[in-house]
Design a protein around this motif. Sequence first.
Motif, PDB file in Angstrom:
ATOM      1  N   LEU A  39      42.967  15.806  54.577  1.00 41.95           N
ATOM      2  CA  LEU A  39      42.330  14.491  54.553  1.00 41.95           C
ATOM      3  C   LEU A  39      41.129  14.592  53.625  1.00 41.95           C
ATOM      4  O   LEU A  39      40.620  15.687  53.392  1.00 41.95           O
ATOM      5  CB  LEU A  39      41.871  14.114  55.952  1.00 41.95           C
ATOM      6  N   PRO A  40      40.641  13.462  53.127  1.00 40.14           N
ATOM      7  CA  PRO A  40      39.439  13.550  52.295  1.00 40.14           C
ATOM      8  C   PRO A  40      38.254  14.048  53.115  1.00 40.14           C
ATOM      9  O   PRO A  40      38.250  13.943  54.346  1.00 40.14           O
ATOM     10  CB  PRO A  40      39.213  12.113  51.831  1.00 40.14           C
ATOM     11  N   SER A  41      37.251  14.600  52.442  1.00 34.58           N
ATOM     12  CA  SER A  41      36.024  14.985  53.136  1.00 34.58           C
ATOM     13  C   SER A  41      35.026  13.844  52.972  1.00 34.58           C
ATOM     14  O   SER A  41      35.153  13.025  52.061  1.00 34.58           O
ATOM     15  CB  SER A  41      35.459  16.270  52.538  1.00 34.58           C
ATOM     16  N   LEU A  42      34.028  13.824  53.844  1.00 43.75           N
ATOM     17  CA  LEU A  42      32.997  12.784  53.744  1.00 43.75           C
ATOM     18  C   LEU A  42      32.235  12.885  52.437  1.00 43.75           C
ATOM     19  O   LEU A  42      31.988  11.890  51.769  1.00 43.75           O
ATOM     20  CB  LEU A  42      31.996  12.941  54.887  1.00 43.75           C
ATOM     21  N   ARG A  43      31.875  14.131  52.083  1.00 46.09           N
ATOM     22  CA  ARG A  43      31.162  14.314  50.819  1.00 46.09           C
ATOM     23  C   ARG A  43      32.028  13.858  49.657  1.00 46.09           C
ATOM     24  O   ARG A  43      31.560  13.195  48.742  1.00 46.09           O
ATOM     25  CB  ARG A  43      30.777  15.790  50.633  1.00 46.09           C
ATOM     26  N   GLY A  44      33.307  14.205  49.727  1.00 46.29           N
ATOM     27  CA  GLY A  44      34.243  13.801  48.678  1.00 46.29           C
ATOM     28  C   GLY A  44      34.318  12.290  48.567  1.00 46.29           C
ATOM     29  O   GLY A  44      34.311  11.727  47.472  1.00 46.29           O
ATOM     30  N   LYS A  45      34.361  11.621  49.704  1.00 44.44           N
ATOM     31  CA  LYS A  45      34.457  10.159  49.701  1.00 44.44           C
ATOM     32  C   LYS A  45      33.212   9.524  49.089  1.00 44.44           C
ATOM     33  O   LYS A  45      33.307   8.571  48.320  1.00 44.44           O
ATOM     34  CB  LYS A  45      34.644   9.636  51.139  1.00 44.44           C
ATOM     35  N   MET A  46      32.056  10.052  49.453  1.00 43.84           N
ATOM     36  CA  MET A  46      30.815   9.483  48.931  1.00 43.84           C
ATOM     37  C   MET A  46      30.713   9.731  47.423  1.00 43.84           C
ATOM     38  O   MET A  46      30.291   8.865  46.674  1.00 43.84           O
ATOM     39  CB  MET A  46      29.585  10.071  49.656  1.00 43.84           C
TER      40      MET A  46
END
Lengths: 261, 385
Positions: free
Chosen positions: A189-196
Amino acid sequence: MRIIVSIKQVPDTTEVRVDPETNTLIREGVESIINPFDMYAIEEAVRLKEKHGAETIVITMGPPQAESALREALALGIDKAIHITDRAFAGSDTWATSYILAQAVKKIGEYDLIICGKQASDGDTAQVGPGMAAHLDLPQIAYVKKIEEISQEKKMIVAERLVEDGFETLKAPLPCLITVVKEINEPRLPSLRGKMRAKKAEIVKWNKDAIGVEEDKIGLRGSPTQVVKIFTPPQKKGGEIWQGEPEELGARLAKELKKYL
Amino acid sequence: MLNYELTEEQKEIRELCRRLAEEKIKPYSQEWDEANKMPDEVLKIFAQSDLFSLCIPEEYGGMGGGLLDLCIATEEISRIDGGVAASYAASFLGMFPILLFGTEEQKKKYLPRLAAGESIAAFGLTEPEAGSDAAAVKTTARKDGKFYILNGTKHFITNGGVADIYTIIAVTDKKRGPRGMSAFIVEKGTEGFEFGKKEDKMGIRASATRELIFNEARVPDENLLGGREGTGFIVTMKTFDQSRPGVAAQAVGIAQGALEMATKYAHQREQFGRKISSFQGIQWMLADMAAKIEAARALVYAAARMVDRGEKNSGPASAAAKLFASDTAMEVATQAVQIFGGYGYMKEYGIEKFMRDAKITQIYEGTNQIQKEIIALDLIKRYTK
């Protein structure tokens, strides 16, 4: 090492319903997603990056809304995204599409590996990946289920590919194009840091002039495939169940079959 | 759901956790419940998605957000599985004392590991004879040169055996009562620190609950939390002020999950020739459930925001949020089982698990009776001067 991942945005077919009157897809309100097979391509690129160190680039050809697919790829850990978009590309078949993507790859310049999903869930042709390899004159390994070894120094890749009755292990020089099947990994799944990061990332946009395509090789004009008709195959009629003694039924079956001889 | 004016980041957290719970937890939820075992693989996925970095400042490797971020994540995970959420939130319960009271060296040493999800934490307060009466702790710590020697038993410890880092409350000076308690950071593998009985629980079975045994356990004195003796009781109280909105968020999530399942079921189950969702009796049940959940959510988010703003008197608000949300969860989950009727009583349908999972939220991190005491004492202090 530099890895290019080529992806496609498709309608989420798990949510697509068919209009019973017209037999056409109801596209309204259907979410667009990254082609599920391309998720394995993205994951494999990110894993290779984590293991060997690499620059990863995702490319897609598509209308403006395809940008969201690129952003998701960035959220999953891809470093850079290039959106190949131009109204002149509309109507391109698999031949023209693979030509356009190949031109974009040439503009990127140096690379070691191109990874594609084995096919798109909407068209199901499995032609664009191999088509790109042909246009780029690259070796290709389709339906890869495992990368056994990859080395930038030795300029080679060893991969297992699925074939109908088992698998083959192939060795190819780099640069090379592979298409991957779902057995190769389990996408994260995407990471939060990646999403931001993906939210703020700048996406490079290239049109037909940027990648230098010949006009008669793109769009409807450049597409040898013509869709003559799209139809839903007629539903099969239900079978019949016969009951009775074996001798009687055997005779009846033989008689029935003779009608078709 | 009401508009809670969440930040972009908080919306992303909700979306990511919802997807993670649906894709990576839901298919296995029943299996883990039956196995009574914490699934390691899920914690790895949480780590990979940066979910352990919430609430931890950026300078220590975290995302730098606040308690509300953690509440949103916990709520979404609980909507699918309250047990997995307990494992997740309990690591923060073990982390908060270090964040709130640790020395700079302790923060630098432990917080980055926790933020990255390389290590899981747990909080060790409860003992066989010290539950609601937190000051009745019997585990002792005596100074011996550069070490403290711990002796005693902690029980019902969430993440016990699984966690790598334990914040342990022990008595350093018996004469001083609650002020003679201190907090220690104890790492797994410390000589004399072992694990005892694994509990077989009614609910939240996808979380590990285990006994911790200290038998002449040698803890380096640099692991005395905050570098000072006597802070154990205040560490405990302040930690719970931080962690209670998380338990309340777990309760909101469990209630939300149960409501959604009950609504879907009512709309497909037919009796007397029509869908039971068309009966007013069922509609009124669903409406009451939904209204209470939203009230609980609003209270939980407001309490979390008070904590995030550093307001002094957030304790009673945290207590009220935990009290109201957990009672709501128990009520909603019970009603959801009622709507499922006989099917609801069967494990196969998965709704009875919500009722079992909801119950613990009324009990742990301070029973609801203790929450009422916190609220009442605050009232008396405020209005009887």
